[in-house]
Write an enzyme that holds these catalytic residues in place. Structure first.
Site, short mmCIF file in Angstrom:
data_model
loop_
_atom_site.label_atom_id
_atom_site.label_comp_id
_atom_site.label_asym_id
_atom_site.label_seq_id
_atom_site.Cartn_x
_atom_site.Cartn_y
_atom_site.Cartn_z
N ASP A 104 -76.77 75.46 25.80
CA ASP A 104 -76.44 74.24 25.06
C ASP A 104 -75.45 74.55 23.94
OD1 ASP A 104 -78.36 75.44 23.39
OD2 ASP A 104 -79.82 73.86 23.65
N ARG A 171 -93.97 75.13 30.79
CA ARG A 171 -93.15 76.05 31.59
C ARG A 171 -93.53 76.00 33.07
NH1 ARG A 171 -90.21 79.39 28.29
NH2 ARG A 171 -91.09 79.96 26.29
#
Length: 192
Positions: A104, A171
């Site tokens: 990002d 996760r």
């Protein structure tokens, strides 16, 4: 956990198809006479993607892990990534492929590329599962003749699943989804 997801962006089947495509592209780009890369997974977020993709790259590769801390328990990067667990494999003179869960801001990736350069890597490629170019704060340059591979371009949402977490949870979701904002906004409020 499914009821804590606002929307699913990529299903387990869509992920499997894209991982297979990426692995074929990488295997093609590094087929002999090219030397296979040393694959370095960025722990912990990339562990599922790393496991899936290395099993599909039909080359004699070496695999190692590096750990970088930059998020803690928040939703925003601290802006100062720190390498907290270094490589065991000697990468001097070798081509390294970083396997990331998400790129990002670019800060972590830039930090890792500099680290690999300091360790003597001759070139660095990146294979990221998700790419959020709209969030880029740091321009990173791949080392040598490195390439950039990406699974999906991700809209600017806070995503979890397929290895990616919020406060170490989610996760294990087999898909990538948008976490309901109330869940992480409440967690970031100061405690009395």
């Amino acid at each position: 956990m499914d009821d804590e997801i606002e929307t699913v962006l990529w299903t387990q089947d869509q992920i499997a198809v894209r991982v297979d495509q990426l692995a074929k592209e990488i295997a093609h780009d590094f087929k002999p006479p090219a030397c296979p890369p040393v694959i370095v997974g960025v722990a912990t977020g990339a562990f599922l993607f790393l496991g899936d993709i290395v099993r599909k790259i039909n080359l004699p590769i070496l695999v190692d892990l590096v750990r970088v801390e930059s998020y803690g328990f928040g939703t925003e990067s601290s802006g100062s990534p720190v390498i907290s667990s270094k490589l065991k494999i000697d990468v001097a003179g070798k081509h390294v492929m970083l396997v990331e869960d998400i790129v990002d801001t670019g800060r972590t990736l830039s930090c890792l590329i500099k680290y690999l350069e300091s360790e003597g890597a001759s070139s660095v490629s990146v294979c990221t599962f998700l790419d959020k170019p709209t969030r880029r704060k740091v321009h990173f340059e791949l080392l040598g003749d490195g390439k950039f591979y990406r699974g999906f371009e991700c809209p600017d949402y806070f995503v979890v699943g397929y290895g990616m977490d919020f406060a170490e949870k989610y996760r294990n979701l087999p898909y990538v989804g948008v976490l309901k904002p109330g869940l992480y906004q409440e967690a970031s409020l100061p405690k009395n």
